[in-house]
Design a protein around this motif. Structure first.
Motif, PDB file in Angstrom:
ATOM      1  N   ASP A   1       0.808  -1.216   0.000  1.00 48.29           N
ATOM      2  CA  ASP A   1       0.000   0.000   0.000  1.00 48.29           C
ATOM      3  C   ASP A   1       0.846   1.272   0.000  1.00 48.29           C
ATOM      4  OD1 ASP A   1      -2.403  -1.432  -0.004  1.00 48.29           O
ATOM      5  OD2 ASP A   1      -2.376  -1.622   2.184  1.00 48.29           O
ATOM      6  N   GLU A   2       2.160   1.130   0.071  1.00 48.85           N
ATOM      7  CA  GLU A   2       3.056   2.286   0.035  1.00 48.85           C
ATOM      8  C   GLU A   2       3.227   2.765  -1.407  1.00 48.85           C
ATOM      9  OE1 GLU A   2       6.778   1.124   1.725  1.00 48.85           O
ATOM     10  OE2 GLU A   2       5.974   1.040   3.762  1.00 48.85           O
ATOM     11  N   PRO A   3       3.582   4.023  -1.586  1.00 45.74           N
ATOM     12  CA  PRO A   3       3.825   4.522  -2.947  1.00 45.74           C
ATOM     13  C   PRO A   3       4.973   3.756  -3.616  1.00 45.74           C
ATOM     14  CG  PRO A   3       3.707   6.339  -1.380  1.00 45.74           C
ATOM     15  CD  PRO A   3       3.734   5.069  -0.579  1.00 45.74           C
ATOM     16  N   ALA A   4       4.821   3.500  -4.907  1.00 47.44           N
ATOM     17  CA  ALA A   4       5.876   2.818  -5.663  1.00 47.44           C
ATOM     18  C   ALA A   4       7.105   3.719  -5.756  1.00 47.44           C
ATOM     19  CB  ALA A   4       5.375   2.480  -7.058  1.00 47.44           C
ATOM     20  N   TYR A   5       8.258   3.111  -5.803  1.00 48.29           N
ATOM     21  CA  TYR A   5       9.483   3.886  -5.965  1.00 48.29           C
ATOM     22  C   TYR A   5       9.480   4.556  -7.332  1.00 48.29           C
ATOM     23  CZ  TYR A   5      11.522   1.406  -1.934  1.00 48.29           C
ATOM     24  OH  TYR A   5      11.786   0.902  -0.696  1.00 48.29           O
ATOM     25  N   PRO A   6       9.932   5.797  -7.397  1.00 44.89           N
ATOM     26  CA  PRO A   6       9.946   6.518  -8.686  1.00 44.89           C
ATOM     27  C   PRO A   6      10.709   5.775  -9.783  1.00 44.89           C
ATOM     28  CG  PRO A   6      10.408   8.023  -6.882  1.00 44.89           C
ATOM     29  CD  PRO A   6      10.407   6.641  -6.298  1.00 44.89           C
ATOM     30  N   GLU A   7      11.822   5.141  -9.422  1.00 40.67           N
ATOM     31  CA  GLU A   7      12.601   4.433 -10.443  1.00 40.67           C
ATOM     32  C   GLU A   7      11.835   3.230 -11.000  1.00 40.67           C
ATOM     33  OE1 GLU A   7      14.388   3.092  -6.415  1.00 40.67           O
ATOM     34  OE2 GLU A   7      13.613   4.937  -7.271  1.00 40.67           O
ATOM     35  N   HIS A   8      11.035   2.573 -10.152  1.00 43.10           N
ATOM     36  CA  HIS A   8      10.221   1.448 -10.627  1.00 43.10           C
ATOM     37  C   HIS A   8       9.115   1.957 -11.541  1.00 43.10           C
ATOM     38  CE1 HIS A   8      11.443  -1.020  -6.835  1.00 43.10           C
ATOM     39  NE2 HIS A   8      12.411  -0.964  -7.746  1.00 43.10           N
ATOM     40  N   LYS A   9       8.506   3.059 -11.149  1.00 46.65           N
ATOM     41  CA  LYS A   9       7.437   3.654 -11.957  1.00 46.65           C
ATOM     42  C   LYS A   9       7.991   4.119 -13.298  1.00 46.65           C
ATOM     43  CE  LYS A   9       4.047   7.363 -11.798  1.00 46.65           C
ATOM     44  NZ  LYS A   9       4.566   8.155 -12.890  1.00 46.65           N
ATOM     45  N   ASP A  10       9.137   4.770 -13.292  1.00 45.55           N
ATOM     46  CA  ASP A  10       9.754   5.248 -14.534  1.00 45.55           C
ATOM     47  C   ASP A  10      10.069   4.085 -15.475  1.00 45.55           C
ATOM     48  OD1 ASP A  10       9.607   7.821 -13.558  1.00 45.55           O
ATOM     49  OD2 ASP A  10      11.738   7.934 -13.014  1.00 45.55           O
ATOM     50  N   GLU A  11      10.613   3.026 -14.924  1.00 44.36           N
ATOM     51  CA  GLU A  11      10.949   1.871 -15.751  1.00 44.36           C
ATOM     52  C   GLU A  11       9.688   1.231 -16.330  1.00 44.36           C
ATOM     53  OE1 GLU A  11      13.599  -2.216 -15.711  1.00 44.36           O
ATOM     54  OE2 GLU A  11      13.701  -0.856 -14.000  1.00 44.36           O
ATOM     55  N   ALA A  12       8.656   1.116 -15.516  1.00 41.76           N
ATOM     56  CA  ALA A  12       7.389   0.554 -15.990  1.00 41.76           C
ATOM     57  C   ALA A  12       6.832   1.400 -17.130  1.00 41.76           C
ATOM     58  CB  ALA A  12       6.386   0.457 -14.841  1.00 41.76           C
ATOM     59  N   GLU A  13       6.950   2.709 -17.017  1.00 41.76           N
ATOM     60  CA  GLU A  13       6.456   3.597 -18.072  1.00 41.76           C
ATOM     61  C   GLU A  13       7.222   3.408 -19.375  1.00 41.76           C
ATOM     62  OE1 GLU A  13       6.456   7.476 -16.244  1.00 41.76           O
ATOM     63  OE2 GLU A  13       4.470   7.141 -15.375  1.00 41.76           O
ATOM     64  N   ARG A  14       8.498   3.037 -19.294  1.00 39.67           N
ATOM     65  CA  ARG A  14       9.274   2.762 -20.507  1.00 39.67           C
ATOM     66  C   ARG A  14       8.719   1.553 -21.253  1.00 39.67           C
ATOM     67  NH1 ARG A  14      13.869   4.482 -17.407  1.00 39.67           N
ATOM     68  NH2 ARG A  14      14.288   2.362 -16.714  1.00 39.67           N
ATOM     69  N   TYR A  15       8.045   0.664 -20.530  1.00 40.85           N
ATOM     70  CA  TYR A  15       7.466  -0.536 -21.146  1.00 40.85           C
ATOM     71  C   TYR A  15       5.995  -0.357 -21.480  1.00 40.85           C
ATOM     72  CZ  TYR A  15      11.760  -2.452 -19.261  1.00 40.85           C
ATOM     73  OH  TYR A  15      13.082  -2.673 -18.956  1.00 40.85           O
ATOM     74  N   GLY A  16       5.498   0.874 -21.391  1.00 40.62           N
ATOM     75  CA  GLY A  16       4.137   1.155 -21.796  1.00 40.62           C
ATOM     76  C   GLY A  16       3.105   1.099 -20.694  1.00 40.62           C
ATOM     77  N   ILE A  17       3.549   0.954 -19.458  1.00 41.35           N
ATOM     78  CA  ILE A  17       2.618   0.930 -18.331  1.00 41.35           C
ATOM     79  C   ILE A  17       2.419   2.365 -17.860  1.00 41.35           C
ATOM     80  CG2 ILE A  17       2.232   0.159 -15.960  1.00 41.35           C
ATOM     81  CD1 ILE A  17       3.937  -2.321 -16.644  1.00 41.35           C
ATOM     82  N   SER A  18       1.209   2.841 -18.011  1.00 42.78           N
ATOM     83  CA  SER A  18       0.885   4.199 -17.589  1.00 42.78           C
ATOM     84  C   SER A  18       0.375   4.149 -16.152  1.00 42.78           C
ATOM     85  CB  SER A  18      -0.180   4.778 -18.514  1.00 42.78           C
ATOM     86  OG  SER A  18      -0.509   6.072 -18.117  1.00 42.78           O
ATOM     87  N   ALA A  19       1.033   4.856 -15.274  1.00 36.10           N
ATOM     88  CA  ALA A  19       0.660   4.825 -13.861  1.00 36.10           C
ATOM     89  C   ALA A  19       0.548   6.246 -13.327  1.00 36.10           C
ATOM     90  CB  ALA A  19       1.694   4.046 -13.055  1.00 36.10           C
ATOM     91  N   GLU A  20      -0.394   6.441 -12.436  1.00 37.41           N
ATOM     92  CA  GLU A  20      -0.555   7.746 -11.808  1.00 37.41           C
ATOM     93  C   GLU A  20       0.616   8.012 -10.861  1.00 37.41           C
ATOM     94  OE1 GLU A  20      -4.387   8.254 -10.064  1.00 37.41           O
ATOM     95  OE2 GLU A  20      -5.407   7.512 -11.843  1.00 37.41           O
ATOM     96  N   ALA A  21       0.803   9.241 -10.509  1.00 32.52           N
ATOM     97  CA  ALA A  21       1.930   9.632  -9.664  1.00 32.52           C
ATOM     98  C   ALA A  21       1.908   8.937  -8.305  1.00 32.52           C
ATOM     99  CB  ALA A  21       1.935  11.142  -9.471  1.00 32.52           C
ATOM    100  N   ASP A  22       0.720   8.659  -7.790  1.00 34.36           N
ATOM    101  CA  ASP A  22       0.617   8.051  -6.461  1.00 34.36           C
ATOM    102  C   ASP A  22       0.329   6.549  -6.508  1.00 34.36           C
ATOM    103  OD1 ASP A  22      -1.936   8.283  -7.442  1.00 34.36           O
ATOM    104  OD2 ASP A  22      -2.805   9.033  -5.579  1.00 34.36           O
ATOM    105  N   VAL A  23       0.741   5.888  -7.591  1.00 37.58           N
ATOM    106  CA  VAL A  23       0.506   4.443  -7.701  1.00 37.58           C
ATOM    107  C   VAL A  23       1.218   3.704  -6.557  1.00 37.58           C
ATOM    108  CG1 VAL A  23       2.473   3.986  -9.243  1.00 37.58           C
ATOM    109  CG2 VAL A  23       0.481   2.487  -9.300  1.00 37.58           C
ATOM    110  N   THR A  24       0.566   2.677  -6.034  1.00 41.35           N
ATOM    111  CA  THR A  24       1.166   1.909  -4.941  1.00 41.35           C
ATOM    112  C   THR A  24       2.071   0.805  -5.498  1.00 41.35           C
ATOM    113  OG1 THR A  24      -0.620   0.287  -4.843  1.00 41.35           O
ATOM    114  CG2 THR A  24      -0.863   2.284  -3.478  1.00 41.35           C
ATOM    115  N   LYS A  25       2.914   0.291  -4.629  1.00 40.18           N
ATOM    116  CA  LYS A  25       3.791  -0.810  -5.015  1.00 40.18           C
ATOM    117  C   LYS A  25       2.969  -2.006  -5.483  1.00 40.18           C
ATOM    118  CE  LYS A  25       7.476   0.390  -1.764  1.00 40.18           C
ATOM    119  NZ  LYS A  25       8.224  -0.047  -0.573  1.00 40.18           N
ATOM    120  N   GLY A  26       1.899  -2.303  -4.760  1.00 44.68           N
ATOM    121  CA  GLY A  26       1.059  -3.446  -5.110  1.00 44.68           C
ATOM    122  C   GLY A  26       0.394  -3.288  -6.461  1.00 44.68           C
TER     123      GLY A  26
END
Length: 79
Positions: free
Chosen positions: A34-59
């Motif tokens: 339930d914690e916010p995802a790490y920015p580096e994980h979110k950035d990497e996911a976005e490189r693969y086409g996963i669009s996530a909101e700024a406050d996306v959780t780790k889960g």
């Protein structure tokens, strides 16, 4: 061309699996999902086409990555 596509998918699956592992490692206990995802994980996911909101959780990010891994694997198996 088909071998190039298979190789590309295999590479994508490998990279996504590494990201999945990294996200899992960031969650030492179940409540961490339930914690916010790490920015580096979110950035990497976005490189693969996963669009996530700024406050996306780790889960939620983990679920999105796992879904993309499974879809890519299925597409790879179907040819």
């Amino acid at each position: 061309m088909e071998n190039a596509n298979e190789s590309s998918r295999a590479d994508l699956i490998a990279r996504l699996s590494k990201l999945e592992y990294a996200i899992r490692q960031s969650m030492t206990v179940r409540e961490d999902q339930d914690e916010p995802a790490y920015p580096e994980h979110k950035d990497e996911a976005e490189r693969y086409g996963i669009s996530a909101e700024a406050d996306v959780t780790k889960g939620d990010l983990l679920n999105a990555v796992q879904t993309l891994v499974r879809a890519t694997q299925k597409k790879s198996q179907q040819g």
